[in-house]
Scaffold this active site. Structure first.
Site, short mmCIF file in Angstrom:
data_model
loop_
_atom_site.label_atom_id
_atom_site.label_comp_id
_atom_site.label_asym_id
_atom_site.label_seq_id
_atom_site.Cartn_x
_atom_site.Cartn_y
_atom_site.Cartn_z
N ASN A 38 -6.33 -15.70 -3.13
CA ASN A 38 -6.03 -17.04 -2.62
C ASN A 38 -7.35 -17.70 -2.26
O ASN A 38 -8.32 -17.02 -1.98
CB ASN A 38 -5.14 -16.95 -1.36
CG ASN A 38 -5.79 -16.07 -0.30
OD1 ASN A 38 -5.75 -14.84 -0.39
ND2 ASN A 38 -6.42 -16.69 0.68
N HIS A 63 -6.23 -0.04 7.70
CA HIS A 63 -7.06 -1.15 8.17
C HIS A 63 -7.21 -1.08 9.70
O HIS A 63 -6.35 -0.55 10.39
CB HIS A 63 -6.39 -2.49 7.82
CG HIS A 63 -6.06 -2.67 6.37
ND1 HIS A 63 -4.93 -2.13 5.80
CD2 HIS A 63 -6.71 -3.33 5.38
CE1 HIS A 63 -4.89 -2.44 4.52
NE2 HIS A 63 -5.95 -3.17 4.23
N HIS A 85 1.18 -14.00 2.74
CA HIS A 85 0.91 -12.68 2.17
C HIS A 85 1.61 -12.50 0.82
O HIS A 85 1.08 -11.82 -0.06
CB HIS A 85 1.33 -11.60 3.17
CG HIS A 85 0.92 -10.22 2.78
ND1 HIS A 85 -0.39 -9.89 2.50
CD2 HIS A 85 1.62 -9.08 2.61
CE1 HIS A 85 -0.47 -8.61 2.17
NE2 HIS A 85 0.74 -8.09 2.23
N TYR A 129 -6.74 -3.57 11.58
CA TYR A 129 -5.66 -4.37 12.19
C TYR A 129 -4.37 -3.59 12.38
O TYR A 129 -3.47 -4.04 13.09
CB TYR A 129 -5.42 -5.67 11.40
CG TYR A 129 -4.88 -5.51 10.00
CD1 TYR A 129 -3.58 -5.04 9.75
CD2 TYR A 129 -5.66 -5.84 8.90
CE1 TYR A 129 -3.10 -4.89 8.46
CE2 TYR A 129 -5.19 -5.70 7.61
CZ TYR A 129 -3.90 -5.23 7.39
OH TYR A 129 -3.44 -5.08 6.12
N GLU A 130 -4.26 -2.44 11.75
CA GLU A 130 -3.08 -1.59 11.98
C GLU A 130 -3.21 -0.81 13.28
O GLU A 130 -2.28 -0.12 13.69
CB GLU A 130 -2.89 -0.62 10.81
CG GLU A 130 -2.55 -1.32 9.50
CD GLU A 130 -2.56 -0.35 8.32
OE1 GLU A 130 -1.60 0.41 8.17
OE2 GLU A 130 -3.55 -0.36 7.56
N MET A 151 -10.19 -8.25 5.11
CA MET A 151 -9.97 -7.47 6.34
C MET A 151 -10.19 -5.97 6.13
O MET A 151 -9.63 -5.15 6.85
CB MET A 151 -8.53 -7.70 6.83
CG MET A 151 -8.15 -9.16 7.02
SD MET A 151 -6.41 -9.36 7.38
CE MET A 151 -6.20 -11.14 7.21
N SER A 152 -11.00 -5.62 5.15
CA SER A 152 -11.17 -4.19 4.86
C SER A 152 -12.60 -3.90 4.40
O SER A 152 -13.52 -4.68 4.65
CB SER A 152 -10.17 -3.76 3.78
OG SER A 152 -10.48 -4.36 2.54
N HIS A 211 0.86 -1.19 0.00
CA HIS A 211 0.00 0.00 0.00
C HIS A 211 0.89 1.24 0.00
O HIS A 211 1.63 1.47 0.95
CB HIS A 211 -0.89 0.01 1.25
CG HIS A 211 -1.96 -1.04 1.24
ND1 HIS A 211 -3.28 -0.76 1.06
CD2 HIS A 211 -1.88 -2.38 1.37
CE1 HIS A 211 -3.99 -1.88 1.09
NE2 HIS A 211 -3.15 -2.88 1.28
#
Ligand code: HPA
Length: 292
Positions: free
Chosen positions: A250, A98, A262, A100-101, A226-227, A76
């Site tokens: 995936n 995100h 990843h 998770y950040e 996750m977004s 990103h």
């Protein structure tokens, strides 16, 4: 002994509202370009390079934009690009932030607030996702029909600002149906086998367990990522129409043998980038031509 003098209390400055903070960011962006973007693009993992193709482009690193969060995820870039695609003025995020950040859902959705303050009424959100539906294969493009928000967070929690939208916004058309039809039709014309599916948004950053994927399939999810959900919720709150497209980078956990990683997600994104960009290019003029 001299008497202790108390400092006069300074009146507390109320913190700027999100509306004002988004307005400030929008004003800054408008000061950098003569273009007035009509459509917003959020370019997920690996797709950011589409914005390198824009004409008349200005590129603004997120850290230069007042109040904008910065992206830390690999793949990103963290820039807002205002430019033209075949004559259509767009504002594109090269990379997103995100939950998770460590950002709150409000922070994750802040860019959409800025787009709203720029007067943008249509947004195309893209992401990388794991495929749950067995009809999908790695590299498939999937038009998001709907989402299931399992992130345990919502950008609208807290006081509601009616200038953005109502306290309880409708989510029955979270992903605008005519935009979905446009995307599917354009994919067909391009010979891209595009599907439709329901996106389950999880917090991450760990990938899911096979048991979680079985659960997600049971509740009607075709994709997992996750977004996207917080951004779509904020967009719909403001009445912005949304198209969401996932790239199945995936197959989800436990569907195929072997672990998820990843690097594979990024490699698949890279492989189908050309198709994805061709689809975005085909869709943009048709969305721009829709009455809002
Ligand atoms: N799970 C969650 N998020 C993802 C995946 C996945 O399998 N692939 C890309 N983003």
């Amino acid at each position: 002994m001299s008497a202790v003098r108390l400092k006069a209390a300074t009146p507390a400055v109320p913190p700027a509202t999100e509306y004002a903070r988004a307005g400030r960011a929008a004003k800054f962006i408008l000061s950098k370009t003569k273009l007035r973007p009509k459509i917003a693009l959020v370019l997920g993992s690996g797709l950011g390079s589409f914005a390198d193709e824009f004409t008349d482009a200005v590129r603004i690193p997120y850290q230069k934009i007042p109040n904008f969060p910065r992206s830390t995820a690999v793949g990103h870039a963290g820039r807002l690009v205002i430019g033209k695609v075949d004559g259509i003025a767009v504002a594109a995020m090269q990379g997103r932030v995100h939950l998770y950040e460590g950002y709150s859902a409000r922070e994750v959705a802040f860019a959409l607030r800025v787009f709203g303050r720029l007067g943008i009424r249509s947004a195309i959100l893209t992401n990388a996702a794991g495929g749950i539906n067995l009809d999908f294969t790695q590299g498939a493009l999937v038009v998001i029909r709907d989402h299931i928000n399992l992130q345990g967070a919502n950008p609208l929690v807290g006081p509601n600002d009616e200038r953005f939208g109502p306290r309880f916004p409708d989510m029955t058309q979270a992903y605008w149906s005519s935009y979905r039809e446009i995307a599917l039709a354009e994919a067909r014309k391009l010979g891209i086998a595009a599907h439709q599916g329901v996106y389950a948004a999880l917090l991450g950053p760990s990938y899911e367990t096979p048991a979680e994927i079985r659960y997600l399939r049971t509740i009607g999810a075709d994709l997992v990522g996750m977004s996207t959900a917080p951004e779509v919720i904020a967009a719909r709150h403001m009445g912005i129409r949304v198209l969401g497209i996932s790239c199945v980078t995936n197959m989800a956990s436990g569907i195929l043998d072997g672990p998820l990683d990843h690097a594979e997600v990024l490699a698949t994104g890279e492989r189908v980038k050309g198709q994805f960009i061709a689809l975005l290019r085909a869709v943009l003029p048709r969305i721009a031509a829709e009455k809002n």
